[in-house]
Design a protein around this motif. Sequence first.
Motif, PDB file in Angstrom:
ATOM      1  N   ASP A 264       0.814  -1.211   0.000  1.00 53.39           N
ATOM      2  CA  ASP A 264       0.000   0.000   0.000  1.00 53.39           C
ATOM      3  C   ASP A 264       0.849   1.264   0.000  1.00 53.39           C
ATOM      4  O   ASP A 264       0.314   2.377  -0.004  1.00 53.39           O
ATOM      5  N   SER A 265       2.168   1.125   0.011  1.00 59.13           N
ATOM      6  CA  SER A 265       3.075   2.270   0.125  1.00 59.13           C
ATOM      7  C   SER A 265       4.026   2.320  -1.056  1.00 59.13           C
ATOM      8  O   SER A 265       4.130   1.370  -1.842  1.00 59.13           O
ATOM      9  N   GLY A 266       4.736   3.428  -1.158  1.00 56.96           N
ATOM     10  CA  GLY A 266       5.690   3.607  -2.235  1.00 56.96           C
ATOM     11  C   GLY A 266       7.131   3.438  -1.770  1.00 56.96           C
ATOM     12  O   GLY A 266       7.417   3.225  -0.591  1.00 56.96           O
ATOM     13  N   ILE A 267       8.046   3.531  -2.729  1.00 59.60           N
ATOM     14  CA  ILE A 267       9.485   3.509  -2.470  1.00 59.60           C
ATOM     15  C   ILE A 267      10.096   4.705  -3.185  1.00 59.60           C
ATOM     16  O   ILE A 267       9.751   4.997  -4.334  1.00 59.60           O
ATOM     17  N   ASN A 268      11.005   5.401  -2.512  1.00 60.53           N
ATOM     18  CA  ASN A 268      11.649   6.579  -3.086  1.00 60.53           C
ATOM     19  C   ASN A 268      13.159   6.397  -3.127  1.00 60.53           C
ATOM     20  O   ASN A 268      13.764   5.922  -2.161  1.00 60.53           O
ATOM     21  N   PHE A 269      13.749   6.782  -4.255  1.00 59.37           N
ATOM     22  CA  PHE A 269      15.198   6.755  -4.445  1.00 59.37           C
ATOM     23  C   PHE A 269      15.677   8.162  -4.747  1.00 59.37           C
ATOM     24  O   PHE A 269      15.161   8.821  -5.642  1.00 59.37           O
ATOM     25  N   ALA A 270      16.672   8.631  -3.984  1.00 63.55           N
ATOM     26  CA  ALA A 270      17.287   9.952  -4.192  1.00 63.55           C
ATOM     27  C   ALA A 270      18.740   9.771  -4.573  1.00 63.55           C
ATOM     28  O   ALA A 270      19.454   8.967  -3.969  1.00 63.55           O
ATOM     29  N   ASN A 271      19.186  10.573  -5.550  1.00 67.59           N
ATOM     30  CA  ASN A 271      20.553  10.404  -6.058  1.00 67.59           C
ATOM     31  C   ASN A 271      21.041  11.706  -6.702  1.00 67.59           C
ATOM     32  O   ASN A 271      21.257  11.781  -7.905  1.00 67.59           O
ATOM     33  N   PRO A 272      21.207  12.772  -5.916  1.00 66.68           N
ATOM     34  CA  PRO A 272      21.747  13.996  -6.517  1.00 66.68           C
ATOM     35  C   PRO A 272      23.206  13.840  -6.932  1.00 66.68           C
ATOM     36  O   PRO A 272      24.004  13.242  -6.214  1.00 66.68           O
ATOM     37  N   HIS A 273      23.524  14.365  -8.107  1.00 65.77           N
ATOM     38  CA  HIS A 273      24.905  14.465  -8.585  1.00 65.77           C
ATOM     39  C   HIS A 273      25.308  15.910  -8.357  1.00 65.77           C
ATOM     40  O   HIS A 273      24.870  16.799  -9.084  1.00 65.77           O
ATOM     41  N   TRP A 274      26.152  16.141  -7.402  1.00 67.49           N
ATOM     42  CA  TRP A 274      26.302  17.507  -6.916  1.00 67.49           C
ATOM     43  C   TRP A 274      27.758  17.791  -6.612  1.00 67.49           C
ATOM     44  O   TRP A 274      28.662  17.067  -7.051  1.00 67.49           O
ATOM     45  N   TYR A 275      28.000  18.813  -5.828  1.00 68.90           N
ATOM     46  CA  TYR A 275      29.369  19.228  -5.522  1.00 68.90           C
ATOM     47  C   TYR A 275      29.972  18.323  -4.448  1.00 68.90           C
ATOM     48  O   TYR A 275      29.353  18.053  -3.422  1.00 68.90           O
ATOM     49  N   LEU A 276      31.203  17.874  -4.699  1.00 66.06           N
ATOM     50  CA  LEU A 276      31.905  17.029  -3.748  1.00 66.06           C
ATOM     51  C   LEU A 276      32.686  17.846  -2.734  1.00 66.06           C
ATOM     52  O   LEU A 276      33.121  17.311  -1.705  1.00 66.06           O
ATOM     53  N   GLU A 277      32.870  19.124  -3.001  1.00 68.69           N
ATOM     54  CA  GLU A 277      33.604  20.019  -2.118  1.00 68.69           C
ATOM     55  C   GLU A 277      32.866  21.352  -2.036  1.00 68.69           C
ATOM     56  O   GLU A 277      32.014  21.656  -2.860  1.00 68.69           O
ATOM     57  N   GLY A 278      33.261  22.173  -1.067  1.00 72.17           N
ATOM     58  CA  GLY A 278      32.803  23.550  -1.018  1.00 72.17           C
ATOM     59  C   GLY A 278      31.477  23.738  -0.312  1.00 72.17           C
ATOM     60  O   GLY A 278      30.847  22.811   0.193  1.00 72.17           O
ATOM     61  N   ILE A 279      31.007  24.992  -0.309  1.00 74.09           N
ATOM     62  CA  ILE A 279      29.846  25.390   0.467  1.00 74.09           C
ATOM     63  C   ILE A 279      28.559  24.764  -0.025  1.00 74.09           C
ATOM     64  O   ILE A 279      27.610  24.603   0.737  1.00 74.09           O
ATOM     65  N   ASP A 280      28.496  24.380  -1.281  1.00 74.13           N
ATOM     66  CA  ASP A 280      27.237  23.869  -1.811  1.00 74.13           C
ATOM     67  C   ASP A 280      27.127  22.352  -1.754  1.00 74.13           C
ATOM     68  O   ASP A 280      26.196  21.775  -2.320  1.00 74.13           O
ATOM     69  N   ARG A 281      28.046  21.692  -1.067  1.00 78.93           N
ATOM     70  CA  ARG A 281      27.917  20.245  -0.946  1.00 78.93           C
ATOM     71  C   ARG A 281      26.872  19.899   0.129  1.00 78.93           C
ATOM     72  O   ARG A 281      26.460  20.749   0.922  1.00 78.93           O
ATOM     73  N   PHE A 282      26.478  18.634   0.141  1.00 77.82           N
ATOM     74  CA  PHE A 282      25.432  18.192   1.069  1.00 77.82           C
ATOM     75  C   PHE A 282      26.004  17.812   2.435  1.00 77.82           C
ATOM     76  O   PHE A 282      27.179  17.451   2.569  1.00 77.82           O
ATOM     77  N   TYR A 283      25.120  17.863   3.423  1.00 76.85           N
ATOM     78  CA  TYR A 283      25.421  17.432   4.778  1.00 76.85           C
ATOM     79  C   TYR A 283      24.235  16.613   5.255  1.00 76.85           C
ATOM     80  O   TYR A 283      23.075  16.991   5.036  1.00 76.85           O
ATOM     81  N   GLN A 284      24.507  15.471   5.896  1.00 79.26           N
ATOM     82  CA  GLN A 284      23.427  14.585   6.328  1.00 79.26           C
ATOM     83  C   GLN A 284      23.102  14.850   7.794  1.00 79.26           C
ATOM     84  O   GLN A 284      24.005  14.958   8.635  1.00 79.26           O
ATOM     85  N   VAL A 285      21.810  14.931   8.114  1.00 80.61           N
ATOM     86  CA  VAL A 285      21.391  15.330   9.456  1.00 80.61           C
ATOM     87  C   VAL A 285      20.019  14.750   9.755  1.00 80.61           C
ATOM     88  O   VAL A 285      19.254  14.413   8.835  1.00 80.61           O
ATOM     89  N   HIS A 286      19.722  14.632  11.048  1.00 79.27           N
ATOM     90  CA  HIS A 286      18.399  14.210  11.519  1.00 79.27           C
ATOM     91  C   HIS A 286      17.931  15.256  12.519  1.00 79.27           C
ATOM     92  O   HIS A 286      18.600  15.500  13.531  1.00 79.27           O
ATOM     93  N   LEU A 287      16.791  15.907  12.250  1.00 80.28           N
ATOM     94  CA  LEU A 287      16.262  16.984  13.083  1.00 80.28           C
ATOM     95  C   LEU A 287      14.994  16.511  13.782  1.00 80.28           C
ATOM     96  O   LEU A 287      14.086  15.969  13.136  1.00 80.28           O
ATOM     97  N   ARG A 288      14.909  16.784  15.107  1.00 81.67           N
ATOM     98  CA  ARG A 288      13.799  16.253  15.904  1.00 81.67           C
ATOM     99  C   ARG A 288      13.275  17.327  16.841  1.00 81.67           C
ATOM    100  O   ARG A 288      13.979  17.805  17.724  1.00 81.67           O
TER     101      ARG A 288
END
Length: 789
Positions: A264-288
């Motif tokens: 009854d549910s879906g599956i989601n895949f995320a795969n950004p091709h982005w900057y490996l260095e610098g201010i615009d790269r990604f950071y992984q976090v969990h906010l609660r």
Amino acid sequence: MALPTTLRTALSAGITAALSTALILSGCGSDSSSRRHPAPVPVPPESYHATIERTTYGIPHISAESYGGLGYGYGYALAEDNLCVLADAFVTFKGERSLHFGKDNHTPTSSTFGQPRNLDADFFFRFIANDGTVETFRAAQDEQFHHLVAGFARGYNRYVSEIQAGDHGGRHADCRHEGWLRAIDEQDMYRRLVVLNLAGSSSVWLGEIAGAQPPSVVLDARRQQNSGFEIASLALDPDRFYLGQAFGLGSNTYSFGSDTTGTDSGINFANPHWYLEGIDRFYQVHLRLPGEIDIAGASIMGAPMVLMGFSNNLAWAHTVSTARRFGFFALQLAPDDPTVYIYDGQRRQMQASEITVETLDGEQITRTLYRSHMGPMVTLAGLNPALGWSTSQALTIRDVNLENPRSFQNFLAWNRANSLQAFIDAKKNVLGIPWVNTAAAGRDDGRAFYSDITVVPNLPDSLVSQCRLAELSPGVPLMVGTSSGCAWRTDADSPQPGAFGPSRLPSLTSTEYVANMNDSHWLSNPGTPLEGYAAVIGQERYPQTLRTRMGHTQALELIAQTTPTSENIRELVLSSRVYSAEQGKDALLAAACPASPIMVDGTPVDVSDACDILAAWDNTGNLDARGALLWSRFWNSVRSRSDLFTTPFSHLDPVNTPNGLNTGPQTLTAFAQAVRNLSNAGQLDAAVRDYQHYPAKPSLDEPIPLFGGSGNEGYFTVLNNTYMHVVDFPEGQPVRAYTFLTHSQSSDPASEHYADYTRAYSDKQWHAFPFTDEAIEAARIQPPQVLEE
């Protein structure tokens, strides 16, 4: 040539499109040192409290009882991992690079605004992200947003003060003793958000805006006479119009619906091709934040919320959209003053901003930059001399996201959403997403959702045909700028003048699947093409990239052969298949091998060993594959040929056409040249792990091997993968997410989390993300950090 009087007269009767308050205010203020009286905002709390629990790979799980506390913990954690990158970026956005790093040096790493010379960056940011713009953006946010931003700045500043007091020995050696490492305020944070908002628009034209200068009024008659646009010669290199000022950034995403998942549910895949260095790269976090936010995922550094991720009931991903976020207008200038233009038959004076930049050697450099009522003046003379600022005509750029203060409100609303429908409703009601497509799936909701419901200039095709002077690139017309009849329109359901409303933007719900690999909205699902949308949003019925075709081929094969699950999707997306080889290798071998040796420049080249290598190759770029390098060298030498395929593209079969490799003499010669070059280099039979390594870890003693390849070759698994997740929703159980952050959490070589996640990616070891209290406690790698101030 001057704009035709007859056309100007005819268009002057058109409907005037209102300009938003944001645009009017953003044009005011001379530079970042000229202050406006800021709009009243809620007073941040006097104290902040947050708890940071770090789990495997140093991922922070931040818990707080208030928005201010949540931002506080996030700002501290991000600074702890990436202080020098952040500090350098705050210097950049304030327009002070020349002062600290010299005017002729360049920004250190590529970003959404390219890698400009410091002096040009300073003028651009002081002009575009001036205090008037920043304060207007800030005034549009709500109380919770203000507290989140204020807390982030406070947490960042706490870590800076600890470093400057001598704490955290050995960490952040690149900046801990530098004078440009400083505390920030809320203005710095809002300025960062304004700049990120413009990644697909003004930032693409940083140098062209910073360098736009009027000609001297005193010019010889010959130059005045020849100063008009040559309309027939204005087509420009389309690659120059991409976000980041170059082709190559993008992403892949899938969402699978209930008809394929069997649940009854879906599956989601995320795969950004982005900057490996610098201010615009990604950071992984969990906010609660109890009762309001429990969201995990990734954010571009400096944004104080999750930009793509998952909760217990929802997951979403982004890809860079093809929709244009800006428009060029040709202004007719007054004959006596190149800073005065004619609009609706009336003279209008450009607004001048005199900006002075101080340099490292004590020099003070002043430029006066200009705006029309539509936006900044811009010169494209570096791309085509006919598009410079002459005595008769000049270009101005209107940026739809300079008028959009809702972008991060939209993301924050998603951080709070508890269902796929709530997610969709927020997207349509806020209409703030600035430059990315979205794919989403949810718990107990069988729909897979795709949309490019984003902030797009309201430029219908009928208006373009009426007012276009030239087509600079697909979806980017040069428009008449003398008449309000050629201004962007406004829809009744749009929250922003000059932008399309959600009812005229593409979206698709499917119980099968949706996907995007940076081609347009058109083929989000091959069985349900989206058509009839304005060209400014994206092309339709056109050849798809090989990466897009690989993406759809994989998805359709998976659905036909089995039921998509988290496990087989994780395996699929890292399989490193090469679509061009799957389509063309057998034909090449059939033609080239019997022809050996093949003549190249009068010299025979024996290709028999190369044929054996390619015949044994499994058509992947996995680490132990041999033949991938040979194929890559061959393919990249022929891929731009217009006669490469024998069967042309058909919009009725866009996944499988064009096809049929043309194996004529030119193709065979190119193959032999690739064989000769690699044989001479001793790399004919090289394994991928021997020559392809992760590019952004220069301080490592041993390089980390990297699988995958280029999208131009048809790799779905590309080299600049960054954040990744596969998320599903098992019945009766918490959300299940597997993730990567391929460049790792920290940019500090002294951190234990500088390359650990990268090594896991190289080994294809997906991280089972701990989401619940129990899972977080079990995965903790250090005692919780309790922050109070």
